[in-house]
Design a protein around this motif. Structure first.
Motif, PDB file in Angstrom:
ATOM      1  N   PHE A 267     -15.164  13.248   1.850  1.00 41.46           N
ATOM      2  CA  PHE A 267     -16.422  13.941   2.114  1.00 41.46           C
ATOM      3  C   PHE A 267     -17.403  12.964   2.740  1.00 41.46           C
ATOM      4  O   PHE A 267     -17.233  11.739   2.651  1.00 41.46           O
ATOM      5  CB  PHE A 267     -17.007  14.527   0.815  1.00 41.46           C
TER       6      PHE A 267
ATOM      7  N   GLU B 149     -16.986  19.380   3.782  1.00 43.43           N
ATOM      8  CA  GLU B 149     -16.163  19.069   2.613  1.00 43.43           C
ATOM      9  C   GLU B 149     -17.041  18.877   1.370  1.00 43.43           C
ATOM     10  O   GLU B 149     -18.026  18.143   1.409  1.00 43.43           O
ATOM     11  CB  GLU B 149     -15.343  17.812   2.847  1.00 43.43           C
TER      12      GLU B 149
ATOM     13  N   ASN C 157     -10.236  16.174  -0.397  1.00 38.63           N
ATOM     14  CA  ASN C 157     -10.383  15.581   0.928  1.00 38.63           C
ATOM     15  C   ASN C 157     -11.589  14.644   0.952  1.00 38.63           C
ATOM     16  O   ASN C 157     -12.519  14.804   0.156  1.00 38.63           O
ATOM     17  CB  ASN C 157     -10.566  16.674   1.988  1.00 38.63           C
TER      18      ASN C 157
END
Length: 220
Positions: A142, A189, A140
Motif C-alpha cells: 500500500f 490498496e 498487497n
C-alpha cells in the motif's frame, strides 16, 4: 531482504539470537525496530483468507482516529494466542528492555484512502501499555500509511516507516515522551494490520481462567 530475528511458526518459535542482540541495540537507540517475517507464511495465508471474507465495521477512536475493524473470532483468537506465547513475550522483553510483560491486547484494523480514515498523534499511555506493536496483514503493498514516531515536547520526528512486508511487524516504545501515528493512505490498496500493546500489570496470560479480553479506548 532483512534477516529474520524471530518468527512465529505453527508449533514453535524460530529465534536467531545474534539478530535479536542487534535489535536490542537498535531499540535502545531509536525506540522502535522491525521484526521481518514475524509470521510464517502458513499462518499469514490462513489469516489473509479469513480477512478476505471478513465483515468490517467502522470504529471511531474520538480525537485519535477512525478506521474499520473486524471481530472475526478465528482471526483475533489466533493472533492473541500466538502473541501471548510466553517465549515470544520474553523475546519482546529482551529487545525492548521492558520486563514483566504479561499480556498482549490488540485489534485487527483496515484503513482505506478516501474513506475518512485517519490516525492523529497520540501516546497510548494508559492501561499498563509498555510496548506497542503493528503487524502487517495486508495482501498487497500500500502507499502511505507510514508509522511515524516523534518526540512529545519538541515534535521532532524520529521515524517514518513503511511497513509493507507481508507478516512484518514493528514494535515501539510507549512513553509519555513519545507520540506516534499512522499517516493517511494513498491510492487504491487498503492497509490491514493487527495492532496493540504488550502490558505489564494484568494477570498472567494463559494462567488466569477469569481473564477476559475487552476493548480498551485508545488514549491521547
Amino acid at each position: 531482504m532483512e534477516p529474520i530475528a524471530v518468527q512465529i511458526q505453527r508449533k514453535d518459535l524460530l529465534i536467531d539470537q545474534t539478530q535479536v542482540g542487534k535489535l536490542c541495540t537498535e531499540f535502545r537507540e531509536a525506540h522502535w525496530v522491525r521484526l521481518p517475517q514475524l509470521l510464517d507464511s502458513s499462518i499469514l495465508d490462513f489469516l489473509q483468507a479469513r480477512l478476505d471474507k471478513g465483515r468490517w465495521e467502522s470504529m471511531s477512536h474520538g480525537k485519535i482516529g477512525e478506521e474499520y475493524i473486524t471481530n472475526d473470532l478465528p482471526t483475533t483468537s489466533l493472533l492473541h494466542f500466538v502473541m501471548n506465547r510466553p517465549k515470544f513475550r520474553t523475546i519482546i522483553e529482551e529487545i525492548s528492555g521492558c520486563k514483566g510483560l504479561r499480556w498482549f491486547r490488540g485489534r485487527v484494523y483496515r484503513m482505506i484512502a478516501g474513506a475518512g480514515h485517519h490516525d492523529n498523534w497520540h501516546s497510548d499511555i494508559a492501561y499498563s501499555n509498555e510496548v506497542g506493536m503493528s503487524l502487517n496483514l495486508s495482501r498487497n503493498p500500500f502507499r502511505g500509511g507510514l508509522f511515524m514516531l516523534r518526540e512529545g515536547d519538541s515534535k521532532r520526528v524520529l521515524a517514518r516507516v513503511a511497513n509493507t512486508g507481508p507478516g512484518d511487524a514493528l514494535i515501539f516504545r510507549i512513553s509519555p515522551d513519545l507520540h506516534h501515528r499512522i499517516s493517511d493512505l494513498e491510492g487504491e490498496e487498503p492497509k490491514t494490520a493487527f495492532a496493540g500493546w504488550f502490558k505489564s500489570s494484568l494477570p498472567e496470560c494463559f494462567r488466569d481462567s477469569n481473564m477476559q479480553i475487552r476493548e480498551e479506548p485508545r488514549t491521547v
